[in-house]
Enzyme design. Structure first.
Site, PDB file in Angstrom:
ATOM      1  CG  HIS A  44      -1.761   0.993   1.167  1.00  0.00           C
ATOM      2  ND1 HIS A  44      -3.340   1.116   1.009  1.00  0.00           N
ATOM      3  CD2 HIS A  44      -1.847   2.290   1.891  1.00  0.00           C
ATOM      4  CE1 HIS A  44      -3.748   2.308   1.671  1.00  0.00           C
ATOM      5  NE2 HIS A  44      -2.830   3.133   1.332  1.00  0.00           N
ATOM      6  CD  GLU A  45       1.401   3.587   4.027  1.00  0.00           C
ATOM      7  OE1 GLU A  45       2.358   4.592   2.918  1.00  0.00           O
ATOM      8  OE2 GLU A  45       0.311   3.345   4.454  1.00  0.00           O
ATOM      9  CG  HIS A  48       0.470   6.231  -0.508  1.00  0.00           C
ATOM     10  ND1 HIS A  48      -0.764   6.851  -1.187  1.00  0.00           N
ATOM     11  CD2 HIS A  48      -0.174   5.847   0.548  1.00  0.00           C
ATOM     12  CE1 HIS A  48      -1.977   6.441  -0.723  1.00  0.00           C
ATOM     13  NE2 HIS A  48      -1.409   6.445   0.275  1.00  0.00           N
ATOM     14  CG  HIS A  51       0.423   9.228  -6.990  1.00  0.00           C
ATOM     15  ND1 HIS A  51      -1.098   9.128  -5.984  1.00  0.00           N
ATOM     16  CD2 HIS A  51       0.383   9.564  -7.819  1.00  0.00           C
ATOM     17  CE1 HIS A  51      -2.113   9.959  -7.107  1.00  0.00           C
ATOM     18  NE2 HIS A  51      -1.273  10.254  -8.271  1.00  0.00           N
TER      19      HIS A  51
HETATM   20 ZN   LIG Z   1      -2.820   4.796   2.499  1.00  0.00          ZN
END
Ligand SMILES: [Zn+2]
Length: 264
Positions: A44-45, A48, A51
């Site tokens: 998940h991280e 990010h 991104h």
């Molecule tokens: Zn998040």
């Protein structure tokens, strides 16, 4: 995930992004073993992080993860899918003593377990998100009246007044929506999740995890920051509006219609 430096063409700045994981420390002399929850958090991280790292925009204020709150959790939740991609999974999920891969049946069990209790989880979330909306749709200066009565009538109005499934947060301690910056925005995680599952479905429909598909996702989503409205940005990538079906199927709330590349 956070960033020390946001990417910017104007300032010729390369992004400097970091992930910090506070995983359980191993016992002395033992290897650190990571739970599947923590594996998911790491993916998940890292979503990010990608991104932020793959941003190609002019102004730093529009770079990377500087996007609306109901979009920012899309790349991260999308990236969680790769944790169970067979080729990725086989690469890291090995027995720490023998090096043997996790048996396929156990992997399938992890996927099935993700569907557990999702009717409750989704309903309590929706009830909280709708309650948030109800409070923030009150016109300026309107008298709030009795808080418990307002809450009960809002839940009735949205058809989520189930005594056995109370909203995840009740009005009087729903910190996110009063001082926490989520005013009328608590729905954002779930909307991002709709996009995450729908985008993963696009990959499944187009041959899965290939360099070409990844390049398209990088070019059309990850590199764009907030240089466009999010709806047309997503539509251009997907070729149509997002559907809620992949989310419902992933959570086990709708029969699956698609043959998946990953074990389910
Ligand atoms: Zn998040």
């Amino acid at each position: 995930m956070e960033s020390f430096v946001d990417q910017s063409g104007l300032l010729a700045a390369q992004p400097v992004v970091y992930n910090v994981c506070n995983f359980t420390k191993p016992a002395s002399g033992q290897p650190g073993l990571v739970s599947f929850d923590d594996v998911t958090t790491m993916f998940h991280e890292f979503g990010h992080a990608l991104h932020g790292l793959l941003s190609v925009v002019k102004y730093p204020a529009l770079a990377g993860t500087n996007v609306p709150r109901d979009f920012v959790e899309f790349p991260s939740q999308f990236n969680e899918h790769w944790a169970m991609e067979p080729s990725v999974f086989a690469n890291y999920a090995k027995h720490y003593q023998t090096g043997a891969p996790i048996p396929g049946e156990l992997a399938a069990k992890i996927r099935r377990a993700a569907k557990h209790n999702q009717g409750f989880a989704l309903t309590e979330y929706l009830a909280a998100a709708l309650l948030d909306m109800a409070w923030h749709m009150l016109p300026e200066g309107a008298a709030a009246g009795d808080v418990d009565e307002f809450e009960a009538s809002a839940l009735r109005r949205f058809h989520v007044d189930f005594p056995l499934v109370p909203p995840r947060y009740r009005t009087t301690y729903f910190a996110h929506i009063w001082g926490g910056g989520y005013s009328a925005g608590y729905y954002a995680y779930l909307w991002s999740e709709v996009l995450a599952h729908d985008a993963y479905r696009w990959f499944e429909e187009h041959g899965g995890m290939t360099r070409e598909n990844g390049e398209r996702f990088r070019a059309m989503i990850l590199s764009r920051g907030h240089t466009s409205e999010m709806v047309p940005l997503y539509r251009a990538f997907r070729g149509k509006a997002p559907s809620v079906d992949p989310l419902l199927e992933y959570r086990g709330l709708k029969p699956e219609t698609h043959a998946h590349t990953a074990p389910r």
